[in-house]
Structure formats: C-alpha cells, structure tokens
Design a protein around this motif. Sequence first.
Motif, PDB file in Angstrom:
ATOM      1  N   GLY A  53       0.809  -1.208   0.000  1.00 12.75           N
ATOM      2  CA  GLY A  53       0.000   0.000   0.000  1.00 12.75           C
ATOM      3  C   GLY A  53       0.842   1.258   0.000  1.00 12.75           C
ATOM      4  O   GLY A  53       0.535   2.237  -0.697  1.00 12.75           O
ATOM      5  N   GLN A  54       1.942   1.237   0.762  1.00 12.77           N
ATOM      6  CA  GLN A  54       2.835   2.394   0.791  1.00 12.77           C
ATOM      7  C   GLN A  54       3.458   2.638  -0.581  1.00 12.77           C
ATOM      8  O   GLN A  54       3.631   3.795  -1.000  1.00 12.77           O
ATOM      9  CB  GLN A  54       3.925   2.162   1.828  1.00 12.77           C
ATOM     10  N   THR A  55       3.775   1.576  -1.306  1.00 11.31           N
ATOM     11  CA  THR A  55       4.342   1.722  -2.642  1.00 11.31           C
ATOM     12  C   THR A  55       3.367   2.421  -3.580  1.00 11.31           C
ATOM     13  O   THR A  55       3.752   3.316  -4.348  1.00 11.31           O
ATOM     14  CB  THR A  55       4.717   0.341  -3.226  1.00 11.31           C
ATOM     15  N   LEU A  56       2.103   2.019  -3.534  1.00 10.86           N
ATOM     16  CA  LEU A  56       1.090   2.642  -4.392  1.00 10.86           C
ATOM     17  C   LEU A  56       1.016   4.142  -4.139  1.00 10.86           C
ATOM     18  O   LEU A  56       0.937   4.945  -5.080  1.00 10.86           O
ATOM     19  CB  LEU A  56      -0.278   2.006  -4.132  1.00 10.86           C
ATOM     20  N   ILE A  57       1.064   4.531  -2.861  1.00  8.31           N
ATOM     21  CA  ILE A  57       0.958   5.950  -2.523  1.00  8.31           C
ATOM     22  C   ILE A  57       2.212   6.707  -2.930  1.00  8.31           C
ATOM     23  O   ILE A  57       2.145   7.805  -3.505  1.00  8.31           O
ATOM     24  CB  ILE A  57       0.675   6.110  -1.015  1.00  8.31           C
ATOM     25  N   ASN A 245       5.244   2.010  10.141  1.00  7.32           N
ATOM     26  CA  ASN A 245       5.175   3.033   9.089  1.00  7.32           C
ATOM     27  C   ASN A 245       6.554   3.354   8.544  1.00  7.32           C
ATOM     28  O   ASN A 245       6.762   3.406   7.321  1.00  7.32           O
ATOM     29  CB  ASN A 245       4.480   4.292   9.606  1.00  7.32           C
ATOM     30  N   LEU A 246       7.525   3.520   9.436  1.00 10.37           N
ATOM     31  CA  LEU A 246       8.889   3.810   8.986  1.00 10.37           C
ATOM     32  C   LEU A 246       9.528   2.585   8.330  1.00 10.37           C
ATOM     33  O   LEU A 246      10.286   2.717   7.363  1.00 10.37           O
ATOM     34  CB  LEU A 246       9.738   4.291  10.161  1.00 10.37           C
ATOM     35  N   ASP A 247       9.218   1.394   8.854  1.00 10.06           N
ATOM     36  CA  ASP A 247       9.752   0.172   8.240  1.00 10.06           C
ATOM     37  C   ASP A 247       9.221   0.000   6.823  1.00 10.06           C
ATOM     38  O   ASP A 247       9.950  -0.417   5.915  1.00 10.06           O
ATOM     39  CB  ASP A 247       9.383  -1.050   9.079  1.00 10.06           C
ATOM     40  N   ALA A 248       7.937   0.319   6.615  1.00 10.46           N
ATOM     41  CA  ALA A 248       7.353   0.191   5.287  1.00 10.46           C
ATOM     42  C   ALA A 248       7.964   1.203   4.320  1.00 10.46           C
ATOM     43  O   ALA A 248       8.281   0.868   3.166  1.00 10.46           O
ATOM     44  CB  ALA A 248       5.838   0.382   5.358  1.00 10.46           C
ATOM     45  N   ILE A 249       8.135   2.434   4.772  1.00  6.53           N
ATOM     46  CA  ILE A 249       8.766   3.453   3.921  1.00  6.53           C
ATOM     47  C   ILE A 249      10.198   3.039   3.592  1.00  6.53           C
ATOM     48  O   ILE A 249      10.670   3.203   2.457  1.00  6.53           O
ATOM     49  CB  ILE A 249       8.725   4.831   4.609  1.00  6.53           C
ATOM     50  N   THR A 250      10.892   2.494   4.585  1.00 15.43           N
ATOM     51  CA  THR A 250      12.253   2.008   4.357  1.00 15.43           C
ATOM     52  C   THR A 250      12.276   0.935   3.272  1.00 15.43           C
ATOM     53  O   THR A 250      13.116   0.963   2.373  1.00 15.43           O
ATOM     54  CB  THR A 250      12.843   1.440   5.660  1.00 15.43           C
ATOM     55  N   ALA A 251      11.347  -0.020   3.343  1.00 21.11           N
ATOM     56  CA  ALA A 251      11.291  -1.091   2.344  1.00 21.11           C
ATOM     57  C   ALA A 251      11.036  -0.529   0.957  1.00 21.11           C
ATOM     58  O   ALA A 251      11.655  -0.965  -0.027  1.00 21.11           O
ATOM     59  CB  ALA A 251      10.194  -2.092   2.718  1.00 21.11           C
ATOM     60  N   VAL A 252      10.135   0.443   0.854  1.00 21.60           N
ATOM     61  CA  VAL A 252       9.816   1.036  -0.447  1.00 21.60           C
ATOM     62  C   VAL A 252      11.029   1.756  -1.025  1.00 21.60           C
ATOM     63  O   VAL A 252      11.367   1.591  -2.202  1.00 21.60           O
ATOM     64  CB  VAL A 252       8.624   2.006  -0.319  1.00 21.60           C
ATOM     65  N   VAL A 253      11.694   2.540  -0.192  1.00 20.71           N
ATOM     66  CA  VAL A 253      12.850   3.314  -0.670  1.00 20.71           C
ATOM     67  C   VAL A 253      14.005   2.386  -1.039  1.00 20.71           C
ATOM     68  O   VAL A 253      14.636   2.545  -2.087  1.00 20.71           O
ATOM     69  CB  VAL A 253      13.279   4.331   0.406  1.00 20.71           C
ATOM     70  N   LEU A 254      14.280   1.393  -0.183  1.00 24.05           N
ATOM     71  CA  LEU A 254      15.352   0.450  -0.485  1.00 24.05           C
ATOM     72  C   LEU A 254      15.039  -0.358  -1.740  1.00 24.05           C
ATOM     73  O   LEU A 254      15.948  -0.793  -2.454  1.00 24.05           O
ATOM     74  CB  LEU A 254      15.568  -0.506   0.690  1.00 24.05           C
ATOM     75  N   GLY A 255      13.752  -0.540  -2.031  1.00 21.08           N
ATOM     76  CA  GLY A 255      13.351  -1.291  -3.217  1.00 21.08           C
ATOM     77  C   GLY A 255      13.448  -0.523  -4.511  1.00 21.08           C
ATOM     78  O   GLY A 255      13.123  -1.070  -5.577  1.00 21.08           O
ATOM     79  N   SER A 258      10.970   5.708  -6.314  1.00 24.27           N
ATOM     80  CA  SER A 258      11.361   7.094  -6.100  1.00 24.27           C
ATOM     81  C   SER A 258      10.370   7.799  -5.189  1.00 24.27           C
ATOM     82  O   SER A 258       9.150   7.693  -5.371  1.00 24.27           O
ATOM     83  CB  SER A 258      11.441   7.838  -7.436  1.00 24.27           C
ATOM     84  N   LEU A 259      10.870   8.534  -4.216  1.00 20.05           N
ATOM     85  CA  LEU A 259      10.015   9.322  -3.340  1.00 20.05           C
ATOM     86  C   LEU A 259       9.354  10.478  -4.074  1.00 20.05           C
ATOM     87  O   LEU A 259       8.423  11.098  -3.561  1.00 20.05           O
ATOM     88  CB  LEU A 259      10.833   9.876  -2.167  1.00 20.05           C
ATOM     89  N   PHE A 260       9.831  10.770  -5.281  1.00 20.08           N
ATOM     90  CA  PHE A 260       9.252  11.852  -6.087  1.00 20.08           C
ATOM     91  C   PHE A 260       8.135  11.352  -6.994  1.00 20.08           C
ATOM     92  O   PHE A 260       7.544  12.119  -7.731  1.00 20.08           O
ATOM     93  CB  PHE A 260      10.346  12.522  -6.918  1.00 20.08           C
ATOM     94  N   GLY A 261       7.847  10.051  -6.941  1.00 23.09           N
ATOM     95  CA  GLY A 261       6.719   9.490  -7.664  1.00 23.09           C
ATOM     96  C   GLY A 261       7.027   9.095  -9.088  1.00 23.09           C
ATOM     97  O   GLY A 261       8.008   9.542  -9.696  1.00 23.09           O
ATOM     98  N   GLY A 262       6.177   8.211  -9.620  1.00 24.80           N
ATOM     99  CA  GLY A 262       6.231   7.872 -11.033  1.00 24.80           C
ATOM    100  C   GLY A 262       7.248   6.842 -11.441  1.00 24.80           C
ATOM    101  O   GLY A 262       7.303   6.461 -12.611  1.00 24.80           O
ATOM    102  N   ARG A 263       8.052   6.341 -10.512  1.00 19.28           N
ATOM    103  CA  ARG A 263       9.100   5.393 -10.879  1.00 19.28           C
ATOM    104  C   ARG A 263       9.312   4.378  -9.773  1.00 19.28           C
ATOM    105  O   ARG A 263       9.464   4.743  -8.606  1.00 19.28           O
ATOM    106  CB  ARG A 263      10.409   6.135 -11.157  1.00 19.28           C
ATOM    107  N   GLY A 264       9.319   3.110 -10.159  1.00 18.56           N
ATOM    108  CA  GLY A 264       9.537   2.046  -9.193  1.00 18.56           C
ATOM    109  C   GLY A 264       8.808   0.783  -9.608  1.00 18.56           C
ATOM    110  O   GLY A 264       7.893   0.810 -10.434  1.00 18.56           O
ATOM    111  N   VAL A 265       9.224  -0.329  -9.027  1.00 14.31           N
ATOM    112  CA  VAL A 265       8.610  -1.633  -9.285  1.00 14.31           C
ATOM    113  C   VAL A 265       8.226  -2.214  -7.939  1.00 14.31           C
ATOM    114  O   VAL A 265       9.033  -2.250  -7.002  1.00 14.31           O
ATOM    115  CB  VAL A 265       9.592  -2.571 -10.020  1.00 14.31           C
TER     116      VAL A 265
END
Length: 316
Positions: A53-57, A245-255, A258-265
């Motif tokens: 869910g965090q990745t989608l957002i 919440n921080l662990d999920a954000i960490t997983a998304v960023v490490l994966g 982009s925190l700027f949106g539009g890019r990622g798998v």
Amino acid sequence: MKDKLPPLATLGPLVALLAACLFFATQSDRFLSAGNFSLILQQVMVVGVIAIGQTLIILTAGIDLSCGMVMALGSIVMSKFATELGLPAPLAILCGVAATTAFGLLNGLLVTRVKLPSFIVTLGTMNIAFAITQLYSNSQTVTDLPPLLTALGNTFQLGQTEFAWGALLMIGLYLLAWFVLRDTAAGRHVYAVGNNAEATRLVGIPTQRVLLGVYVMAGLCYGVASLLSVARTGVGDPNAGQTENLDAITAVVLGGTSLFGGRGVVLGTLVGALIVGVFRNGLTLMGVSSIYQVLITGILVILAVATDQLSRKGAR
C-alpha cells in the motif's frame, strides 16, 4: 550494452540483497539454512504487505505515515469483534478490513477533495488511529482468539522446512500488485499521476479518482496486514504498528521506488523488505545489539535516497 541493462534503481536492491546474504553467510553458519530463511519471511510478512500500500501511494508522489497505526486499529477491531461481540471470525475480519479501508478513504478524500498535503493528512490520521485503538482496547491486549484469526500464522511443510501461510499470502499479493501495475490501464494511470499529475489530467485521465483509489487500496492492504499481525502474534496488540510506518517506507525506498513518484517496481519493495529482514536477522545471529540494527537501517535509507537523487540527475 548500457541501454540493455536494467536501471540502477531496479538492479541495485537485488544486488544489495545478495551481497548482504553473502556477508552474513560468512559470519554465521546458521544464516543459509532453509529454516532461517523461513523465519525471515515470517518476520517481514506484516511490513511487507503494508509496504504494498505504501508503494502505491509513493508512486503517486505521496506518503502515508498512518499505515502502522491503522494496521493496529484493524487488528484490535477484528480481535474484539470476534471475542467480545461474538461475531463469526470471517465477519470480524471483514469489519477490521473495513475499518482500515475507511481510514484509507478518509486519507484519500482529504488529499483529493480538501487538497491537503499527504504528509500532514496522514500525520493527523496516524494520531487519530492511535487514540481510537488505545481507547477502544483500554490499552489491553486481546487474547483467546478464534482459530480462524490465527490460521495464517500456521505453517505447511515444504521439503524439510516449515513455512507460514501468511508468508505465502504476502508473496501472492506482491505478484498480483506487480501484474496490476504493469499490465492494466489502472496501473499505468498510477505511474502517470506520479510522473506529472497535471499533464495526466489534461489527457483525460481522472487524476483525483486515481489518487482516491490508491489510498483506498492502501487501506485494504493495511487490513490484510492487520490479519497477518494477529495471526503471527496470536493476540490483538494495541501497541503494534508503532514502527511499521517507517519500516514500510524504508522497504519502499530500499526497493528502488522514487520518493518523487512515477518510478519504481513493486517487486523491488519486496526485495527492500527482505533487505531489512536479512540485516536484522543476520546482525541478531552475530550477537549485535538491536540499536545498531536501527542505525544500519537508517544508513541504508539515506544511501537509497541518495542513489535515487543521483539517478534523477543522471536522467536529466
């Protein structure tokens, strides 16, 4: 050859995961055992589903700070509805998932209709969810749960190793999210909104509806994570979710998202969650204090964000 290689944001997390596994394999004989890998999957399955869910957002250039507390609220709702109200377990689970989905809808409406920044919105709903959880549970753990609520914490035999059903569900959800984002129009719209919301609106895509749908789907993911949390611990814990919440954000960023949106798998997010799990598991096997595990996780996040910034500058 350079053009044929995957981008660094995609390849980097997998390389980091393999490097971490090789390092800890040299430090502990127990690390490479199948049982230990099964344990890592069980340890990351709750955060892993939240991170979907965090990745989608984050793909839409937003962020959700409320995910951990919303997950805890969902676990308390389904636990107390089953034990105190006497609802059948399937109905209690649906009520818990409905509660987390409602919070996702609230976040989405405040972001899309009131035009508030997602950071501020989810910071507020994080505190609201925490307060409701503590008040409704009286800050007490809910025990004596029906077997269906804890079924996903049970294991099945694969070879000589026991794997949790919840870990299998997590992997299935990642494959589903990967397919939707890659091969459906709705998934491509999520990327388009993250890249340039105004340009996306001008070509006729309902950007507000896409954003609202993203927050609702994120809330649904948090509901599934609530069930996994209850299944893994065997109780409804009102104090759960305080670091997820921080662990999920960490997983998304490490994966590599982009925190700027539009890019990622989204599969990169799974790799990111496993990186965190591998580091914590490996350091524990080495006897390293948990505070150093937090320190190293923080360093990894900074490195991942710095890599994202450098790759964005290189793309220009």
